[in-house]
Design a protein around this motif. Structure first.
Motif, PDB file in Angstrom:
ATOM      1  N   THR B   5     -70.656  98.328 -17.529  1.00  0.00           N
ATOM      2  CA  THR B   5     -70.083  98.485 -16.192  1.00  0.00           C
ATOM      3  C   THR B   5     -69.762  97.107 -15.606  1.00  0.00           C
ATOM      4  N   ALA B   6     -69.168  97.141 -14.422  1.00  0.00           N
ATOM      5  CA  ALA B   6     -68.851  95.885 -13.730  1.00  0.00           C
ATOM      6  C   ALA B   6     -70.115  95.053 -13.499  1.00  0.00           C
ATOM      7  N   SER B   7     -71.197  95.674 -13.104  1.00  0.00           N
ATOM      8  CA  SER B   7     -72.398  94.874 -12.832  1.00  0.00           C
ATOM      9  C   SER B   7     -73.052  94.395 -14.131  1.00  0.00           C
ATOM     10  N   GLU B  10     -71.371  91.108 -14.950  1.00  0.00           N
ATOM     11  CA  GLU B  10     -71.874  89.944 -14.198  1.00  0.00           C
ATOM     12  C   GLU B  10     -73.109  89.342 -14.852  1.00  0.00           C
ATOM     13  N   ASN B  84     -58.419 100.186 -11.912  1.00  0.00           N
ATOM     14  CA  ASN B  84     -59.384 100.894 -12.740  1.00  0.00           C
ATOM     15  C   ASN B  84     -58.899 100.897 -14.178  1.00  0.00           C
ATOM     16  N   ASN B 102     -65.706  98.050 -18.566  1.00  0.00           N
ATOM     17  CA  ASN B 102     -64.946  98.187 -17.319  1.00  0.00           C
ATOM     18  C   ASN B 102     -63.797  97.171 -17.294  1.00  0.00           C
ATOM     19  N   ALA B 105     -63.161  94.682 -13.878  1.00  0.00           N
ATOM     20  CA  ALA B 105     -64.060  93.531 -13.790  1.00  0.00           C
ATOM     21  C   ALA B 105     -63.747  92.529 -14.896  1.00  0.00           C
TER      22      ALA B 105
END
Lengths: 348, 348
Positions: B5-7, B10, B84, B102, B105
């Motif tokens: 995912t995006a997080s 990170e 998206n 994702n 991101a």
């Protein structure tokens, strides 16, 4: 976003429904409601490993997406499936990913349905005798789809010109495979389930190594092989026979005599693909037919859903595979899975 | 198959590493070890909703794949992200799916890295003054990537010609955003982490509504907007300035004076895309330059990794975005995530 595996698909896809959505998808391609985008193809190792990306937009279902499907012949030795890939669908109102589906399993369903849509439109509705040429991964899907649209099929003859023993093995196991793999997804109280269960119980399946004789006897012929040479001669085919050529999907492939494109009435799924990578490619190269002269099955279906069988005419459908089939079948699977809360859900 | 995912991104992507793999990907495109396949683009609603599919094969990393990224302007009102999509990677030895990332991101990281690769090669290595034109979703990624390759940057000036208040808001929050969003992924004991933490602490960020004055002062300019008109005139740009034009990625877009393609030394990421949908499109249409005359940054990087800055010359890099950036960054993310056992794993 929902993720569906091969075994999830067996639970949520039944052939009567898949055939309906694939028929709709062909029609929408003809009416302009469905769009396919250029296919991308790459060969990693000549005749050993390749992949393609098919993509498009199915407006009526509000979804667009793509399928990447790879074939690695060497996987067999590694005890991995040769075909692998994913279908990704996205919502046409937001662009949000809707789901990911196992592409190899889905391809079986949508390709089986492709042949069945054509048989429903073109074959003798009272056909009793099906010849299946090829006994690979498509075989079971093709037969189950044909049984779904041709309720009087009683005899399946399987020919494998390369490995007759594979045809024999498939003939032994086919009824059991079809019963276990495809019947459970159909509501057991439905007429369709009961009809198909009876048809399967009464079905005679045999292997043959005499392709000429088997061709002469067939009402419907399905070729689903990686052949690069014509296996069936045009003059073997009796009037009123319908042929689905499923195998040819890249340059150099051919399953039946290209003269059928002068003697038979034919349809294709996509004229550009058919002329370049489908069964029609040899006929186009030989000058028997031009790309522009290849009518698409969706154009027929947009005009009429009445069966077109004529006892004096041989018909042929050249299936190369278009993204709209994958998108329609994947969307059906995801919709049914949502109702059953089946599959893994992930949040991107 | 791993899903990030995006997080997750990170946690597993740090700019020093992303810049390295994107630089390698550009180089491999030039040497033929990386291949990109034709881009597919579809507009659902004119200027409101579109999607593209970029795909390719990064041989050195043993992966191929694709990114589908959609933009729906109306999502903002629905409190959904406008961008998206998904990046899917596959193993080039088996075809098995390797992971899904994702795409929105990831695009931030790989596009930030694109500009940084060019700045590292072309800009004054002692540049202190960065002008950022645009304050949208790319802004933070672009600035963090530039800080990574230009250790003497001390002043960031942000101009938003449409919404100056957005530039002001970004100027207020930028240092905190960069510190929270991008520093944690870099090993806190590393020199790089400590250097960037110090640089961020000392950074001056301000908004300006005088683009001409800001341009005159800049050592490095990054334009990352959806502009369709040139915002920066060629004669505003002082000698020795390096410009990264990031925004133009479809027909009709333009951020800077096309005369820069006659007065500046320029590079592009992909000459075909740049000439048709990139910043160079207007210069090509105006006859200032031809597609064949657009050198690719990878061709330079394949020859030398030495900094090319010349105090008398304006340089320009036109980034349109190629699949190899996405594949390289996604593969880095999946490799790092596997080490940390991060993300969801699914079995297709």
């Amino acid at each position: 976003m929902r993720v569906l595996t091969a075994s999830d698909l067996e639970q949520v896809l039944d052939f009567p429904s898949v055939i309906t959505v694939v028929e709709d998808a062909y029609r929408e391609k003809a009416t302009g409601d469905g769009t396919i985008w250029p296919m991308i193809y790459h060969e990693f190792i000549s005749d050993q490993a390749d992949m393609d990306i098919r993509s498009g937009y199915l407006k009526s279902q509000g979804v667009y997406g793509m399928k990447l499907l790879s074939w690695f012949a060497g996987n067999d030795a590694k005890q991995l499936p040769e075909l692998n890939g994913t279908v990704n669908l996205y919502d046409d109102q937001t662009g949000l990913p809707k789901g990911i589906v196992n592409a190899a399993a889905l391809t079986g369903y949508r390709t089986g349905a492709a042949g069945a849509v054509a048989s429903k439109a073109l074959a003798n509705p009272d056909a009793t005798n099906l010849l299946l040429v090829g006994s690979g991964s498509q075989a079971a899907f093709q037969v189950m789809a044909e049984l779904t649209v041709l309720p009087k099929l009683r005899q399946i003859t399987i020919v494998n010109v390369v490995s007759p023993e594979n045809a024999e093995a498939l003939a032994q196991s086919l009824v059991e495979t079809l019963t276990n793999q495809f019947l459970p997804a159909i509501d057991s109280n439905s007429e369709e389930h009961q009809r198909l269960a009876k048809q399967l119980a009464a079905l005679k399946v045999s292997a043959s190594d005499d392709l000429k004789a088997a061709t002469r006897q067939a009402d419907v012929i399905v070729t689903a092989t990686p052949s690069t040479k014509p296996m069936i001669k045009a003059d073997w085919v009796k009037p009123g026979t319908h042929i689905n050529t499923i195998g040819a999907d890249m340059a150099g492939k051919q399953e039946v005599d290209e003269q059928l494109f002068s003697s038979a009435k034919f349809y294709v799924d996509d004229r550009t693909q058919s002329a370049s990578v489908g069964e029609a490619q040899t006929a186009v190269k030989a000058g028997i037919v031009t790309e522009e002269q290849l009518p698409e099955i969706g154009e027929l279906l947009a005009k009429t859903t009445e069966n077109q069988w004529d006892p004096q005419t041989v018909t042929l459908f050249d299936s190369t595979g278009i993204a709209l089939q994958d998108i329609a079948a994947a969307n059906l699977a995801l919709t049914n899975a949502a109702k059953l809360n089946l599959g893994q859900t992930i949040n991107l």
